[in-house]
Design a protein around this motif. Structure first.
Motif, PDB file in Angstrom:
ATOM      1  N   GLY A  53      95.295 -23.947  33.153  1.00 48.42           N
ATOM      2  CA  GLY A  53      95.578 -24.214  31.748  1.00 48.42           C
ATOM      3  C   GLY A  53      96.787 -25.087  31.548  1.00 48.42           C
TER       4      GLY A  53
ATOM      5  N   ASP B  54     100.583 -25.502  28.844  1.00 46.86           N
ATOM      6  CA  ASP B  54     101.476 -25.170  27.727  1.00 46.86           C
ATOM      7  C   ASP B  54     102.007 -26.476  27.170  1.00 46.86           C
ATOM      8  OD1 ASP B  54     101.566 -22.236  27.858  1.00 46.86           O
ATOM      9  OD2 ASP B  54     102.512 -22.565  29.811  1.00 46.86           O
TER      10      ASP B  54
ATOM     11  N   ARG C   1     101.719 -24.538  22.032  1.00 48.27           N
ATOM     12  CA  ARG C   1     100.279 -24.302  22.055  1.00 48.27           C
ATOM     13  C   ARG C   1      99.887 -24.097  23.513  1.00 48.27           C
ATOM     14  NH1 ARG C   1      99.888 -29.120  19.287  1.00 48.27           N
ATOM     15  NH2 ARG C   1      98.685 -29.973  21.032  1.00 48.27           N
TER      16      ARG C   1
ATOM     17  N   GLN D 284      96.431 -23.138  26.356  1.00 52.65           N
ATOM     18  CA  GLN D 284      95.059 -22.764  26.677  1.00 52.65           C
ATOM     19  C   GLN D 284      95.042 -22.279  28.120  1.00 52.65           C
ATOM     20  OE1 GLN D 284      92.531 -26.182  26.159  1.00 52.65           O
ATOM     21  NE2 GLN D 284      93.359 -27.258  27.936  1.00 52.65           N
TER      22      GLN D 284
ATOM     23  N   ARG E 127      92.235 -20.610  31.142  1.00 54.75           N
ATOM     24  CA  ARG E 127      90.938 -20.141  31.599  1.00 54.75           C
ATOM     25  C   ARG E 127      91.128 -19.388  32.911  1.00 54.75           C
ATOM     26  NH1 ARG E 127      89.740 -25.324  29.541  1.00 54.75           N
ATOM     27  NH2 ARG E 127      88.191 -25.288  27.846  1.00 54.75           N
TER      28      ARG E 127
ATOM     29  N   GLU F 132      88.707 -16.755  28.522  1.00 57.36           N
ATOM     30  CA  GLU F 132      89.281 -17.970  27.947  1.00 57.36           C
ATOM     31  C   GLU F 132      90.218 -17.580  26.823  1.00 57.36           C
ATOM     32  OE1 GLU F 132      87.954 -22.431  26.487  1.00 57.36           O
ATOM     33  OE2 GLU F 132      86.429 -20.862  26.725  1.00 57.36           O
ATOM     34  N   ARG F 133      91.457 -18.100  26.873  1.00 58.95           N
ATOM     35  CA  ARG F 133      92.470 -17.777  25.874  1.00 58.95           C
ATOM     36  C   ARG F 133      93.064 -19.063  25.308  1.00 58.95           C
ATOM     37  NH1 ARG F 133      96.601 -14.298  29.202  1.00 58.95           N
ATOM     38  NH2 ARG F 133      97.774 -14.495  27.243  1.00 58.95           N
ATOM     39  N   THR F 134      93.251 -19.101  24.016  1.00 54.76           N
ATOM     40  CA  THR F 134      93.926 -20.217  23.361  1.00 54.76           C
ATOM     41  C   THR F 134      94.832 -19.654  22.288  1.00 54.76           C
ATOM     42  OG1 THR F 134      92.166 -20.497  21.712  1.00 54.76           O
ATOM     43  CG2 THR F 134      91.998 -21.809  23.727  1.00 54.76           C
TER      44      THR F 134
ATOM     45  N   GLN G 240      98.989 -19.836  20.249  1.00 59.73           N
ATOM     46  CA  GLN G 240     100.342 -20.314  19.988  1.00 59.73           C
ATOM     47  C   GLN G 240     101.315 -19.244  20.469  1.00 59.73           C
ATOM     48  OE1 GLN G 240     101.644 -18.600  16.747  1.00 59.73           O
ATOM     49  NE2 GLN G 240     103.601 -18.930  17.786  1.00 59.73           N
TER      50      GLN G 240
ATOM     51  N   GLU H 223      96.868 -15.365  19.236  1.00 60.84           N
ATOM     52  CA  GLU H 223      96.001 -15.737  20.355  1.00 60.84           C
ATOM     53  C   GLU H 223      94.547 -15.372  20.070  1.00 60.84           C
ATOM     54  OE1 GLU H 223      95.283 -13.876  24.780  1.00 60.84           O
ATOM     55  OE2 GLU H 223      97.336 -14.395  24.233  1.00 60.84           O
TER      56      GLU H 223
ATOM     57  N   GLN I  76      90.878 -14.860  22.123  1.00 58.27           N
ATOM     58  CA  GLN I  76      90.397 -14.610  23.481  1.00 58.27           C
ATOM     59  C   GLN I  76      88.908 -14.270  23.476  1.00 58.27           C
ATOM     60  OE1 GLN I  76      92.779 -12.091  26.195  1.00 58.27           O
ATOM     61  NE2 GLN I  76      90.956 -10.848  26.478  1.00 58.27           N
TER      62      GLN I  76
END
Length: 230
Positions: A128, A130, A148, A150, A152, A163-165, A167, A182, A184
């Motif tokens: 991922g 940052d 921000r 992401q 995986r 999968e995480r995305t 702030q 977040e 997920q």
């Protein structure tokens, strides 16, 4: 490592229950207590026996100690454990591209690709990035910067598991990340959104320092639980 982590978890849990106040293990010093959204409170502390720059944390929820972790000066996930299940994960040193807090601060973006291995033998690959958004905020008097991210997480066979995305926040002064909002999803199709943003920071001598009782959003979680059981 388990022979070290298990007694440590028991000692931390016992100290918290006896006084409803966190006392770090011998040779360690509590730095700050952070109350978060999502009904959690985190104790951040350092230990003389650890390499320079390492930081440890103990996360408490409504039912007590939930999670222990240690990061290094680059905020790499050196080790983490769940004291309730005994499951522990450790950083695999021979990885393609470790996370680097310094790179994030200097360039505004840090890409990573590293492995962890659990005490059960499970190996996971984390890929991922940052990114600093440029937004700066102040929370309870602490200057923070917004990121921000992401992430995986893959199994050893290459299958995408999580999968995480979202702030997060960073503190240059304290050299670490704090949670945020977040989203997920996992291989079962389950999706969730959480908010673990910091709300208050308590330093030595301040009210709330060492407090293990979370204060924010706990009633909301209880209402949700009762609704699910109805």
């Amino acid at each position: 490592m388990l022979r070290i982590i298990a007694p440590l978890a028991l000692a931390l849990a016992a100290s918290a229950v006896q006084a409803a106040n966190f006392t770090p293990p011998q040779g360690c010093q509590l730095q700050v207590t952070v109350q978060n959204r999502g009904c959690s409170v985190v104790q951040y502390y350092t230990c003389k026996a650890d390499p320079a720059g390492d930081q440890r944390s103990a996360v408490f929820g409504k039912d007590g100690l939930q999670h222990l972790s240690r990061i290094d000066a680059e905020t790499r996930w050196v080790e983490s454990s769940d004291p309730n299940t005994g499951l522990a994960d450790y950083l695999v040193e021979r990885s393609k591209d470790h996370a680097s807090f310094r790179t994030l601060l200097e360039t505004g973006q840090d890409d990573f690709d590293f492995w962890t291995e659990s005490n059960t033998g499970e190996r996971l690959r984390h890929v991922g990035q940052d990114i600093l958004t440029g937004e700066k905020v102040e929370i309870d008097g602490e200057p923070l910067e917004v990121t921000r991210f992401q992430l995986r997480t893959y199994g050893a066979d290459g299958a995408l598991l999580i999968e995480r995305t979202g702030q997060q926040f960073i503190s240059r002064k304290m050299g670490r990340f704090y949670g945020g909002i977040e989203r997920q999803s996992d291989w079962t199709g389950q999706r969730q959104e959480t908010n673990d943003s910091p709300v208050t920071f308590a330093f030595p001598g301040e009210a709330g320092f060492g407090d293990t009782e979370p204060k924010f959003d706990c009633d909301q979680l209880l209402t949700q639980l009762l609704h699910e059981r109805a």
